[in-house]
Design an enzyme around this catalytic site. Structure first.
Site, PDB file in Angstrom:
ATOM      1  N   GLU A  30       0.028  -0.890   5.992  1.00 12.42           N
ATOM      2  CA  GLU A  30       1.093  -0.274   6.686  1.00 12.42           C
ATOM      3  C   GLU A  30       0.828   0.996   6.941  1.00 12.42           C
ATOM      4  OE1 GLU A  30       4.719   1.734   8.126  1.00 12.42           O
ATOM      5  OE2 GLU A  30       3.594   2.019   6.323  1.00 12.42           O
TER       6      GLU A  30
ATOM      7  N   ASP B  98       0.748  -1.214   0.040  1.00 11.42           N
ATOM      8  CA  ASP B  98      -0.142  -0.189  -0.042  1.00 11.42           C
ATOM      9  C   ASP B  98       0.867   1.384  -0.099  1.00 11.42           C
ATOM     10  OD1 ASP B  98       0.797  -0.953   2.724  1.00 11.42           O
ATOM     11  OD2 ASP B  98      -0.348   0.850   3.469  1.00 11.42           O
TER      12      ASP B  98
END
Length: 368
Positions: free
Chosen positions: A153, A90
Site C-alpha cells: 500500500e 507494509d
C-alpha cells in the site's frame, strides 16, 4: 442491538489483552519495503509480517490463502461472493526522532507506540480479532467474510491489480486505513511530470505557474470548486534538472483529461507533459446499504454523528472495487501515521474492534 450483537461486544472486551498482544507481535516486525526476494516481491520483512499474521489466524482456526505472494486472505464462511476488509502490513520507513524503539511496541499513558500501530497493522488486526470473536461465538453470516492483508500500500498499491488477476473483488467492504465516519467518496489523484528542452524554460514556467503570488490552481486555470469535495489542489511539487513534477488532487466535477488539457495549454510545443499516474475518484451512495450499515455501527459504538464524509486522501479503495474507507482515526486525530512515535490509543483500538465487529456481522447478513 440484538442479543447476538451484545454477546459479540462482550467477546471483544474479553479478548482485549489477547488482541493487544497480537498487534504487538506483528508491529515488532520491520516490514518496510526492501529488495525483492524469492516469494517476497516487496522484501523479506513484509513477507515475514504476512506469514506471521496468517499463522496467527490459523491458530484461531481460520482457513488462509496467499495470492501471488502479495495478498493474504483469512476466510470465514463458504462461497466467493464475499465481504472484504482490506488493510496492509507494509509500513513506511521508521526514520529518526523516536522516543522508543519503533519495532519494540510499548504502552505509555494508554497509548500503544510503534511503527505501523495506526498505519495499518493495528486497525486491520482489530478486524481480524473482530472476526475471531464472531467465530468463537459461532455467529454465521449470509455472505462469507474475508480479511485481506496487502503488502504494497505504501509504495504503489501494485498488490491489488495482481490480486484481481486471480480473485474477484468483494461484493462490499471497507479499508480501515483512513478515518471515521465512513468515507463515501475520495478525490481523484493524478501525478504529472514536465520535461523541458531548454533549462531556462523550466525556471520560467515554474515561477510563472507554481511559485507566483497567485495560487498554482488559479494560474493554471484549475481553480475548480466542488460543493462536496471542495477545491482542486496541486501538491508535492518537486524540481529536478530539466523537469518538474507535481500531483493534482481533483474532485469528480472535472475529468483528469481536462486537467491535462489545461496544463498543456501553458507549455511550448517542445515541452513534454506526461501523466505518470491517474487514480480516479471513488464515489458511493451515502444512503446505500454499505454506507448505512457502517454508519449505524459507528454511531452505536462511538455515540458520534456518523454522517458519511469525503476525503482528499487516497486508499486501497482506489484500487479495489466495492470498498469504502472506514476508520481507524476518530474526528480530530490527524498527522500521526508516518511520524516518529506513531501511536494509537488502546481504547481506540478496542473501539475499532467493536465497530468493526458490528459492521462485519451486519454487513455479512445485509441484502446486497
Amino acid at each position: 442491538m440484538n442479543e447476538n450483537e451484545k454477546q459479540l461486544l462482550e467477546a471483544i472486551d474479553a479478548q482485549k489483552q489477547e488482541m493487544i498482544d497480537g498487534i504487538c507481535q506483528i508491529v515488532s516486525i520491520d516490514s518496510k519495503q526492501s529488495d525483492p526476494a524469492e516469494h517476497a516481491p516487496y522484501g523479506t520483512g513484509v513477507r515475514k509480517a504476512l506469514d506471521e499474521t496468517l499463522k496467527l489466524a490459523e491458530s484461531f482456526g481460520f482457513e488462509t490463502e496467499v495470492v501471488a505472494d502479495q495478498v493474504g486472505i483469512v476466510k470465514y464462511g463458504q462461497g466467493d461472493d464475499y465481504i472484504g476488509v482490506l488493510g496492509h502490513l507494509d509500513v513506511v520507513p521508521e526514520g529518526t526522532g523516536w522516543t522508543s524503539d519503533p519495532y519494540k511496541p510499548e504502552i505509555r499513558d494508554g497509548k500503544l507506540y510503534g511503527r505501523g500501530v495506526l498505519d495499518n497493522k493495528g486497525p486491520i488486526l482489530s478486524c481480524l480479532y473482530a472476526l475471531k470473536a464472531m467465530k468463537d461465538l459461532g455467529l454465521k453470516t449470509e455472505h462469507p467474510i474475508w480479511i485481506l492483508f496487502g503488502t504494497n500500500e505504501e509504495t504503489g498499491m501494485n498488490d491489488i491489480p495482481t490480486y484481481l488477476e486471480h480473485k474477484n473483488p468483494p461484493i462490499a467492504g471497507w479499508t480501515p486505513d483512513c478515518k471515521f465516519p465512513v468515507v463515501y467518496a475520495e478525490r481523484g489523484r493524478s501525478v504529472y511530470e514536465i520535461h523541458f528542452t531548454d533549462p531556462e524554460d523550466l525556471f520560467t514556467w515554474t515561477n510563472a505557474y507554481l511559485l507566483n503570488n497567485m495560487s498554482a490552481e488559479r494560474a493554471l486555470k484549475l481553480d475548480v470548486v466542488d460543493p462536496e469535495f471542495g477545491r482542486l489542489d496541486i501538491r508535492n511539487t518537486k524540481i529536478a534538472p530539466g523537469k518538474v513534477s507535481f500531483s493534482v488532487s481533483y474532485p469528480p466535477c472535472i475529468e483528469n483529461s481536462e486537467v491535462e488539457h489545461r496544463i498543456a495549454a501553458t507549455l511550448k510545443p517542445e515541452d513534454n507533459l506526461q501523466c505518470i499516474s491517474d487514480w480516479k475518484p471513488v464515489f458511493f451512495k451515502k444512503d446505500g446499504t454499505l454506507c448505512q450499515v457502517l454508519q449505524s455501527a459507528y454511531e452505536e459504538i462511538s455515540h458520534l454523528d456518523g454522517t458519511p464524509v469525503t476525503t482528499t486522501g487516497g486508499t486501497y479503495a482506489k484500487r479495489m472495487p466495492n470498498i469504502v474507507p472506514f476508520g481507524p482515526s476518530f474526528p480530530g486525530q490527524k498527522g500521526i501515521a508516518h511520524l516518529p512515535d506513531e501511536w494509537m490509543n488502546v481504547e481506540d483500538l478496542m473501539s475499532n474492534a467493536r465497530i468493526y465487529a458490528l459492521s462485519l456481522l451486519r454487513l455479512g447478513n445485509a441484502n446486497l
